[in-house]
Design a protein around this motif. Structure first.
Motif, PDB file in Angstrom:
ATOM      1  N   TYR A   1      51.511   5.093 -43.380  1.00 49.51           N
ATOM      2  CA  TYR A   1      51.775   3.659 -43.300  1.00 49.51           C
ATOM      3  C   TYR A   1      52.794   3.380 -42.206  1.00 49.51           C
ATOM      4  N   THR A   2      52.724   2.198 -41.647  1.00 51.70           N
ATOM      5  CA  THR A   2      53.485   1.929 -40.420  1.00 51.70           C
ATOM      6  C   THR A   2      54.985   1.806 -40.666  1.00 51.70           C
ATOM      7  N   TYR A   3      55.384   1.482 -41.893  1.00 51.03           N
ATOM      8  CA  TYR A   3      56.816   1.352 -42.180  1.00 51.03           C
ATOM      9  C   TYR A   3      57.448   2.703 -42.524  1.00 51.03           C
ATOM     10  N   CYS A   4      56.672   3.762 -42.509  1.00 52.37           N
ATOM     11  CA  CYS A   4      57.191   5.090 -42.851  1.00 52.37           C
ATOM     12  C   CYS A   4      58.276   5.485 -41.846  1.00 52.37           C
ATOM     13  N   PRO A   5      59.462   5.853 -42.344  1.00 50.97           N
ATOM     14  CA  PRO A   5      60.567   6.139 -41.424  1.00 50.97           C
ATOM     15  C   PRO A   5      60.459   7.492 -40.723  1.00 50.97           C
ATOM     16  N   ASP A   6      59.743   8.439 -41.283  1.00 49.54           N
ATOM     17  CA  ASP A   6      59.828   9.786 -40.706  1.00 49.54           C
ATOM     18  C   ASP A   6      58.518  10.569 -40.670  1.00 49.54           C
ATOM     19  N   VAL A   7      57.955  10.831 -41.849  1.00 49.03           N
ATOM     20  CA  VAL A   7      56.841  11.784 -41.900  1.00 49.03           C
ATOM     21  C   VAL A   7      55.621  11.293 -41.124  1.00 49.03           C
TER      22      VAL A   7
ATOM     23  N   ALA B   1      48.431  -1.366 -48.040  1.00 51.36           N
ATOM     24  CA  ALA B   1      47.602  -2.536 -47.715  1.00 51.36           C
ATOM     25  C   ALA B   1      48.437  -3.812 -47.660  1.00 51.36           C
ATOM     26  N   GLU B   2      49.488  -3.860 -48.450  1.00 49.87           N
ATOM     27  CA  GLU B   2      50.271  -5.091 -48.543  1.00 49.87           C
ATOM     28  C   GLU B   2      50.953  -5.452 -47.219  1.00 49.87           C
ATOM     29  N   ARG B   3      51.631  -4.508 -46.607  1.00 51.40           N
ATOM     30  CA  ARG B   3      52.354  -4.827 -45.366  1.00 51.40           C
ATOM     31  C   ARG B   3      51.553  -4.518 -44.110  1.00 51.40           C
ATOM     32  N   ASP B   4      50.644  -3.546 -44.192  1.00 48.57           N
ATOM     33  CA  ASP B   4      49.909  -3.147 -42.989  1.00 48.57           C
ATOM     34  C   ASP B   4      48.670  -4.001 -42.776  1.00 48.57           C
TER      35      ASP B   4
ATOM     36  N   TYR C   1      60.344  -1.215 -49.239  1.00 51.04           N
ATOM     37  CA  TYR C   1      60.006  -0.118 -50.140  1.00 51.04           C
ATOM     38  C   TYR C   1      59.378   1.009 -49.341  1.00 51.04           C
ATOM     39  N   LEU C   2      59.436   2.185 -49.908  1.00 48.24           N
ATOM     40  CA  LEU C   2      58.792   3.347 -49.306  1.00 48.24           C
ATOM     41  C   LEU C   2      57.511   3.635 -50.074  1.00 48.24           C
ATOM     42  N   MET C   3      56.613   4.335 -49.420  1.00 42.79           N
ATOM     43  CA  MET C   3      55.403   4.799 -50.084  1.00 42.79           C
ATOM     44  C   MET C   3      55.473   6.328 -50.138  1.00 42.79           C
ATOM     45  N   ASP C   4      55.319   6.874 -51.341  1.00 46.82           N
ATOM     46  CA  ASP C   4      55.134   8.312 -51.444  1.00 46.82           C
ATOM     47  C   ASP C   4      53.663   8.579 -51.161  1.00 46.82           C
ATOM     48  N   HIS C   5      53.380   9.573 -50.343  1.00 44.01           N
ATOM     49  CA  HIS C   5      51.964   9.834 -50.045  1.00 44.01           C
ATOM     50  C   HIS C   5      51.744  11.257 -49.573  1.00 44.01           C
TER      51      HIS C   5
END
Ligand code: NI
Length: 210
Positions: free
Chosen positions: A76-82, A114-117, A167-171
């Motif tokens: 997801y695009t808001y992911c800070p690192d991975v 899906a919500e933010r992207d 929020y973060l997404m675990d994935h």
């Protein structure tokens, strides 16, 4: 010695042997079946048709990319690192290919957020020069994302809100290589050495001349 006793002495070892063999045989059979199931799940049960929205807002399916191998990452695009790291690994691997090899592989990011992207958000994200050239960003409804994630055995979950609304997404962080028919070929962890990934891609392209 009475006759029945004699027969018992002769028959008993035979019965024991038959029992032992049948147990051994059935165990071997089970083991083989189990191995076959594992193999099947690797090849046939990962991937499948999808319907999503690309970064231009167009509806796409796996047919859209038919004939090209797909290198797919879920994030997801808001992911800070991975996620950015994994996409840079894909870019570094693709950069090691010849232009004609690169042309046969479609790098794809499928969002689990899906919500933010929105597709507009995906458009600005996938255009980053740090990511693979021609990276396609796919989004969709919650249901469309859930369906494709299920097909690829990807797990994801919204992590606890920190109160700021962010929020973060675990994935799962896995790179999938699918062939020109959308069938599963291989998976890589996002920590794969880009050189190893590039070599595997070249092997695949050689084995599957276009
Ligand atoms: Ni991520």
């Amino acid at each position: 010695m009475p006759r029945p006793m004699l027969w018992l002495l002769i028959a008993a070892p035979t019965v024991v042997l038959v029992l032992v063999f049948s147990v051994l045989l059935s165990r071997g059979g089970e083991r083989q079946e189990r191995r076959a199931e594992v193999r099947t799940s690797g090849e046939a049960l990962v991937g499948g048709p999808f319907e999503l929205i690309d970064q231009t807002g167009a509806t796409v399916t796996q047919e859209t990319y038919a004939g090209k191998a797909m290198l797919i990452y879920f994030g997801y695009t808001y992911c800070p690192d991975v996620c950015p790291f994994s996409l840079q690994v894909m870019a570094a691997a693709m950069d090691q290919l010849e232009a004609d090899e690169r042309a046969r592989i479609q790098p794809i990011l499928i969002t689990v957020d899906a919500e933010r992207d929105t597709y507009q958000q995906m458009a600005s994200y996938v255009s980053s020069p740090a990511f693979p050239d021609g990276l396609v960003g796919l989004t969709g409804t919650e249901e469309q994302i859930a369906a494709v994630a299920r097909a690829y055995r990807v797990v994801y979950q919204r992590a606890e809100d920190d109160g700021s609304g962010d929020y973060l997404m675990d994935h799962s962080s896995i790179i999938y290589l699918m062939d020109g028919d959308g069938a599963f070929v291989d998976v890589f962890t996002s920590g794969v050495d880009p050189r190893d990934l590039a070599l595997r891609l070249q092997d695949f392209l050689e084995e599957n001349p276009g």
